[in-house]
Design a protein around this motif. Structure first.
Motif, PDB file in Angstrom:
ATOM      1  N   ARG A   1      -2.718  18.203   8.731  1.00 19.45           N
ATOM      2  CA  ARG A   1      -3.542  18.788   7.661  1.00 19.45           C
ATOM      3  C   ARG A   1      -3.327  18.103   6.310  1.00 19.45           C
TER       4      ARG A   1
ATOM      5  N   LEU B   1     -16.799  13.213   2.118  1.00 21.31           N
ATOM      6  CA  LEU B   1     -16.579  13.735   3.469  1.00 21.31           C
ATOM      7  C   LEU B   1     -15.191  14.372   3.588  1.00 21.31           C
ATOM      8  N   ASP B   2     -14.201  13.744   2.950  1.00 18.92           N
ATOM      9  CA  ASP B   2     -12.850  14.321   2.952  1.00 18.92           C
ATOM     10  C   ASP B   2     -12.838  15.678   2.250  1.00 18.92           C
TER      11      ASP B   2
ATOM     12  N   THR C   1     -10.325  11.328  -0.532  1.00 20.84           N
ATOM     13  CA  THR C   1     -10.827  10.224  -1.362  1.00 20.84           C
ATOM     14  C   THR C   1     -12.332  10.025  -1.270  1.00 20.84           C
ATOM     15  N   THR C   2     -13.001  10.757  -0.378  1.00 25.12           N
ATOM     16  CA  THR C   2     -14.457  10.617  -0.257  1.00 25.12           C
ATOM     17  C   THR C   2     -15.079  12.019  -0.207  1.00 25.12           C
TER      18      THR C   2
ATOM     19  N   THR D   1       0.812  -1.212   0.000  1.00 27.53           N
ATOM     20  CA  THR D   1       0.000   0.000   0.000  1.00 27.53           C
ATOM     21  C   THR D   1       0.850   1.270   0.000  1.00 27.53           C
TER      22      THR D   1
ATOM     23  N   ALA E   1     -13.114  22.924   4.626  1.00 28.34           N
ATOM     24  CA  ALA E   1     -13.056  23.590   5.935  1.00 28.34           C
ATOM     25  C   ALA E   1     -11.634  24.077   6.224  1.00 28.34           C
TER      26      ALA E   1
ATOM     27  N   LYS F   1      -5.633  12.858   2.887  1.00 28.86           N
ATOM     28  CA  LYS F   1      -5.889  12.234   1.590  1.00 28.86           C
ATOM     29  C   LYS F   1      -7.372  12.427   1.282  1.00 28.86           C
TER      30      LYS F   1
ATOM     31  N   LEU G   1     -15.247  17.762   2.088  1.00 28.19           N
ATOM     32  CA  LEU G   1     -15.858  18.705   3.026  1.00 28.19           C
ATOM     33  C   LEU G   1     -14.815  19.183   4.045  1.00 28.19           C
ATOM     34  N   ILE G   2     -14.014  18.255   4.530  1.00 26.01           N
ATOM     35  CA  ILE G   2     -12.975  18.605   5.500  1.00 26.01           C
ATOM     36  C   ILE G   2     -11.919  19.497   4.843  1.00 26.01           C
TER      37      ILE G   2
END
Lengths: 229, 229
Positions: free
Chosen positions: B210, B218-219, B215-216, B189, B225, B213, B221-222
């Motif tokens: 900070r 939700l990420d 990849t979704t 990996t 932010a 990665k 969105l973060i």
């Protein structure tokens, strides 16, 4: 079904945030983190009692956090915790008036986004198995290192889980685990570890990626972003 | 000092996001994720070349991502990658015209927030040790599970690191590791694992919380932010 007991260890000083307000009382959208957890717990009809283990010096802060959100209830019990998380949970367990077969959840006070679905998923599994925890597949490569930082090994990612709370146990199981840990002086980063130490299998069920632990200012920023959508 | 080479494996289809745009081309504040990484790389005077390994079907998308941010440069080389990340990096290595002692960084195209400081910290360590990676202390309790989800063990958290990129290696080390992996059919990996497999010590230095990665959704969105503060 016997009512559920939710234990919220909240006696920590939470200095990682900086400032002099412990992290469980830090505000997210004007509401203290602990209030989110108490509100969710009280909203579930399955829940008999929520036991909050605090540092007695924080009693006024805790009571204010609850009263400002209308969360004072005879279902909420505030008890004196210890200097370590494990001591707080042990103390809370002493106050729980429950049979060995009823379910006890231990939840981090600083995970504001645990959902009913998550509680129920973990609770159902614990009812069947005696002990259940939520966990997420690990997205990063995880390695172990020696002192000094040289990599010792790369762990097989597919079998790893990043564990969350609420963790749920039959009360008798959790009590035995805590008694055993106290006797042998075992400490651990989560409650399931103490249950594993007495040889009882713990089932890991699917966690929730929004169920983050808010312990740093960066986490608070992420939590605010979650609330914005 | 010999110039640095940055390899960005970007041939994946990134279906986790949903939709038909691979994740490295998804937009964050109107800019494709890969452009953040290329911009940072080109901003560092130490960098000689950035080699992007792509799926040839995405060439127009990649070129547009770069040109729209004025990132076309003779320091940027777009090459054909493989179906797996590891194949892409191997392909990129074939195109790198560098001596065995020069430094090669491999960086996830979907980690837009890697900083100069992080590159330099990892690069300095690799110059001294031959191989270095950034890692963060693990905040969650990590357990291994059996098939079926029963917990096998709770891992000792203090020695665990969640590994990030950029990972940096002397070119000769990375080439040997890839040749060895190809010969034995080893997959991993991360790149450091392949270096560990040839017995060369890898130093884990402090990562950056900070440097996520993406990849979704939700990420994303973060990440938004993070950009807002």
């Amino acid at each position: 079904m016997e009512p559920w007991t939710i234990i919220l260890p909240a006696a920590g000083s939470g200095l990682r945030f900086g400032g002099d307000v412990p992290k469980q009382y830090r505000h997210l959208r004007g509401i203290s983190l602990i209030s989110y957890s108490v509100r969710t717990a009280l909203s579930m009809p399955e829940v008999g009692h929520v036991i909050i283990a605090i540092n007695p010096e924080h009693r006024a802060m805790c009571e204010h956090a609850l009263s400002s959100q209308h969360l004072q209830s005879d279902r909420v019990l505030i008890v004196e915790g210890g200097t370590e998380r494990q001591q707080s949970i042990h103390a809370a367990l002493q106050h729980a008036v429950i049979s060995d077969s009823s379910l006890v959840f231990v939840h981090d006070a600083v995970r504001p986004f645990a959902t009913f679905d998550l509680y129920r998923r973990v609770g159902l599994a614990a009812m069947e198995h005696g002990a259940a925890i939520p966990g997420l597949a690990v997205r990063d490569t995880i390695k172990s290192v020696f002192d000094g930082g040289i990599v010792e090994a790369t762990l097989p990612r597919s079998v790893l889980r990043a564990v969350q709370t609420p963790q749920c146990f039959r009360a008798g199981v959790l009590r035995s685990a805590y008694a055993h840990a106290a006797e042998l002086g075992i400490t651990a980063t989560d409650d399931a570890s103490l249950v594993e130490a007495i040889g009882i299998p713990v089932l890991c069920v699917e966690g929730d990626e929004r169920n983050i632990k808010v312990t740093t200012p960066l986490d608070l920023l992420i939590a605010e972003a979650f609330l914005a959508v």
